[in-house]
Design an enzyme around this catalytic site. Structure first.
Site, PDB file in Angstrom:
ATOM      1  N   HIS A   1      31.927  50.502  35.027  1.00  0.00           N
ATOM      2  CA  HIS A   1      31.895  49.345  34.027  1.00  0.00           C
ATOM      3  C   HIS A   1      30.633  49.638  33.074  1.00  0.00           C
ATOM      4  CE1 HIS A   1      29.809  47.210  37.281  1.00  0.00           C
ATOM      5  NE2 HIS A   1      30.856  47.264  37.863  1.00  0.00           N
TER       6      HIS A   1
ATOM      7  N   HIS B   1      26.685  51.160  40.252  1.00  0.00           N
ATOM      8  CA  HIS B   1      26.887  49.603  39.529  1.00  0.00           C
ATOM      9  C   HIS B   1      25.235  49.357  39.783  1.00  0.00           C
ATOM     10  CE1 HIS B   1      28.175  45.262  39.593  1.00  0.00           C
ATOM     11  NE2 HIS B   1      27.077  45.313  39.090  1.00  0.00           N
TER      12      HIS B   1
ATOM     13  N   HIS C   1      38.514  52.379  40.364  1.00  0.00           N
ATOM     14  CA  HIS C   1      37.527  51.223  40.786  1.00  0.00           C
ATOM     15  C   HIS C   1      38.411  50.101  41.249  1.00  0.00           C
ATOM     16  CE1 HIS C   1      33.669  48.785  39.448  1.00  0.00           C
ATOM     17  NE2 HIS C   1      34.258  48.328  40.696  1.00  0.00           N
TER      18      HIS C   1
ATOM     19  N   ASP D   1      38.641  47.510  38.608  1.00  0.00           N
ATOM     20  CA  ASP D   1      37.903  46.533  39.253  1.00  0.00           C
ATOM     21  C   ASP D   1      38.683  45.286  40.059  1.00  0.00           C
ATOM     22  OD1 ASP D   1      35.516  45.640  40.226  1.00  0.00           O
ATOM     23  OD2 ASP D   1      34.416  45.272  38.163  1.00  0.00           O
TER      24      ASP D   1
ATOM     25  N   HIS E   1      25.907  49.844  44.777  1.00  0.00           N
ATOM     26  CA  HIS E   1      25.919  48.647  44.180  1.00  0.00           C
ATOM     27  C   HIS E   1      24.774  47.547  44.139  1.00  0.00           C
ATOM     28  CE1 HIS E   1      27.811  44.741  43.104  1.00  0.00           C
ATOM     29  NE2 HIS E   1      29.139  45.445  42.650  1.00  0.00           N
TER      30      HIS E   1
ATOM     31  N   LYS F   1      29.417  54.600  47.002  1.00  0.00           N
ATOM     32  CA  LYS F   1      29.000  53.462  46.011  1.00  0.00           C
ATOM     33  C   LYS F   1      27.809  52.833  46.018  1.00  0.00           C
ATOM     34  CE  LYS F   1      29.918  50.407  42.784  1.00  0.00           C
ATOM     35  NZ  LYS F   1      30.871  49.260  42.927  1.00  0.00           N
TER      36      LYS F   1
ATOM     37  N   HIS G   1      30.814  37.696  42.480  1.00  0.00           N
ATOM     38  CA  HIS G   1      29.357  37.865  43.030  1.00  0.00           C
ATOM     39  C   HIS G   1      28.650  36.838  43.666  1.00  0.00           C
ATOM     40  CE1 HIS G   1      29.374  42.134  41.363  1.00  0.00           C
ATOM     41  NE2 HIS G   1      29.921  41.496  40.438  1.00  0.00           N
TER      42      HIS G   1
ATOM     43  N   HIS H   1      38.823  47.254  44.669  1.00  0.00           N
ATOM     44  CA  HIS H   1      38.195  46.632  45.766  1.00  0.00           C
ATOM     45  C   HIS H   1      39.509  46.255  46.612  1.00  0.00           C
ATOM     46  CE1 HIS H   1      34.196  45.284  43.995  1.00  0.00           C
ATOM     47  NE2 HIS H   1      34.728  45.969  42.932  1.00  0.00           N
TER      48      HIS H   1
END
Length: 573
Positions: free
Chosen positions: A279, A253, A141, A367, A226, A224, A327, A143
């Site tokens: 997660h 997610h 995971h 993450d 999300h 993914k 976020h 980014h």
């Protein structure tokens, strides 16, 4: 007959069968169950390099040429810690792959030498004596926000990333997605010179099948889903339909705000199909407050991210600010603040500890830079194991050492993510035929800082002293890139994992990369039962008002740790 005490033998050759090793400064001990390189029954012929030692011409080194099968490299006398066992052995490497695990040396004068470990003039030696070897970690995971994370990953023992992103764009800072064929091509090119294996995730948040197929042809290894892009039941079903046809994995997610449905609606949209749930506890995102219940379903492959590992007295305090940044939330907007606070629940974070210890949450990733730290995947995993040892004692089958627990936890960042993403044909364990992605650890620094990281048979990263010193060890000893990290060597020793459709469509001819493109294996039949040592499916309930978690009917009480190993004893900051 000359006799050696165990202490003296360990000092000369490293520990052997029956010896126990403490992992860093934790309460965890591992016990060697077999010694294929020496020890009882084989003592006296250990393959050891150095002045006055065994691996010299016409002694431990034979006349066998590389053309006749001599390995390129042998790691001598290493303690292998892997999901399949804890043994001591010599490890042979040839053409960047593990070719033998057993006893090295010269069969002309030694007995019991493995045919794939005949040391010759073309063989290099890495001393593993007294050290632990694990498979290179897989961060499932990541980014891709800045390229500097690659060095941090290597410095933490990671050799493979399952990742998404294009740099510090808002979409990448929030979601693990490299959207579209153009971005996929440019990122595969950008990552070509780093000594890590790469699997990129395309955007699965669409009901357009063709939009996903073009990403698979463009180099995505999976998708993914999300919530920041809209993880609706329709998008979930559409994505998994394409995944089923292509054989690749979807990573989800889920919808924290429950706008498009609750956890039950998401599970209904999944329809029993294989999916990797990121997660799973929920602080990183997902249906509030009960996304953690998906860890009890046989088709869901659950993972944690490392900021909640393990539950400590500081865990909650750092999460709110992290979440607001990751976020793109505004702390002056009450709805944004409520959104953030709904995700941070001490009861589910505490339950996450137990679910890892019983093997119900199968994987741990970082993450990276989006509420997690890429260099701490391995360390946070073993801190969790330590906390659970203190609270729960030995696992069933363990008495004097923690072999069962150690094998379970090492699997969480090696073989389990490899199986989940169809990478296990190439990586994920210390087994013959796989890429020689190996991490050597001094036991006192296990899980904290590697002694050396071997990538595809070359040392790519290592603890190294002053380069202007007369020997390699003068301070400051720092983790530094080695020759295996040079761009051409990195491309030769690493792979890009892509969907089979990309290879069939001729992607290698369309992008400027030097490394090999390898198709991911079909994962559509992979469920929790295929997660080695991490296949438990307990019944998990979350009270919607109090957030109390029951696991198989029992309430797991919060006891956040106040002190951890592998922490300030090793680091200044």
């Amino acid at each position: 007959m000359t006799q050696l005490s165990r202490e003296r033998y360990a000092a000369l050759y490293g520990p052997t069968t029956g010896d126990r090793i403490r992992l860093a400064d934790t309460d965890l001990l591992i016990e060697i169950t077999e010694d294929r390189s020496g020890g009882p029954g084989l003592a006296g012929d250990e393959a050891v390099f150095g002045g006055g030692k065994v691996l010299r011409e016409s002694m431990g080194q034979s006349r066998v040429t590389r053309a006749d099968g001599a390995p390129d490299t042998v790691i001598t006398g290493a303690v292998i810690l892997d999901y399949w066992g804890i043994i001591k052995a010599d490890i042979g490497i040839r053409d960047g792959r593990i070719t033998a695990i057993g006893k090295a040396g010269n069969p002309d004068i030694m007995t019991g030498v493995h045919p794939g470990l005949v040391v010759g003039p073309s063989t290099e030696i890495i001393a593993g004596n007294g050290r632990i070897v694990t498979a290179g970690a897989i961060d499932c995971h990541v980014h891709l926000i800045c390229p500097q994370i690659m060095a941090e990953a290597l410095g933490g023992g990671i050799t493979t990333i399952v990742a998404g992103g294009t740099g510090p764009a808002e979409g990448s800072k929030a979601t693990t997605v490299t959207p579209g064929a153009w971005h996929l091509a440019r990122m595969l090119e950008a990552l070509d010179t780093w000594p890590l294996n790469i699997a990129l995730l395309g955007k699965g948040n669409t009901v357009s099948a063709e939009a996903m197929w073009e990403q698979l042809r463009g180099g995505a290894a999976g998708f993914k889903l999300h919530e920041d892009w809209g993880t609706t039941p329709a998008a979930i079903d559409a994505c998994l339909t394409v995944c089923d046809a292509a054989g690749v994995q979807a990573n989800i997610h889920t919808d924290t705000l429950n706008e498009a449905g609750f956890v039950e609606h998401t599970l209904a949209a999944i329809k029993g199909r294989s999916i990797h749930a990121y997660h799973t506890e929920g602080a990183g995102g997902g249906h509030a407050p009960d996304i953690i219940t998906v860890a009890g379903h046989p088709n869901v492959l659950p993972s944690s991210t490392n900021p909640t590992r393990p539950h400590t007295v500081n865990t909650l305090d750092e999460h709110l600010d992290m979440l607001m940044v990751c976020h793109h939330l505004n702390p002056s907007v009450p709805e944004d603040l409520a959104f953030a606070e709904s995700r941070i629940r001490p009861s589910t974070i505490a339950a996450e500890d137990l679910l890892h210890d019983i093997g119900a949450i199968s994987m741990i990733g970082s993450d990276a830079q989006a509420m997690g730290r890429i260099g701490e995947v391995v360390m946070r995993t073993w801190q969790t194991a330590h906390v659970m040892k203190r609270r729960r004692g030995f696992l069933p089958g363990d008495t004097k050492a923690d072999n069962a627990r150690a094998k379970r936890y090492v699997a969480k960042y090696t073989i389990c993510p490899a199986v989940a993403h169809g990478l296990d044909g190439e990586i994920g364990s210390v087994e013959v035929g796989k890429l020689a992605d190996l991490v050597l650890w001094e036991p006192a620094f296990f899980g904290v800082r590697p002694h050396a990281v071997v990538k595809g048979g070359m040392i790519a990263w290592a603890a190294m002293g002053d380069a202007n010193a007369s020997i390699p060890t003068p301070q400051p000893v720092l983790p530094r890139p080695m020759f295996g990290a040079a761009p051409a060597a990195a491309a030769a020793t690493s792979v890009h994992f892509v969907a089979p459709q990309a290879i069939e469509d001729g992607l290698a001819d369309r992008i400027a990369v030097n490394r090999k493109l390898v198709a991911v294996g079909n994962v559509r039949g992979v469920g929790k039962a295929q997660m080695p040592l991490n296949d438990a499916t307990p019944d998990i309930e979350v009270d919607p008002d109090t957030f109390t978690v029951r696991i198989d009917g029992e309430v797991w009480q919060e006891q956040p740790a106040t002190e951890l190993p592998m922490a300030q004893r090793y680091f200044l900051f």
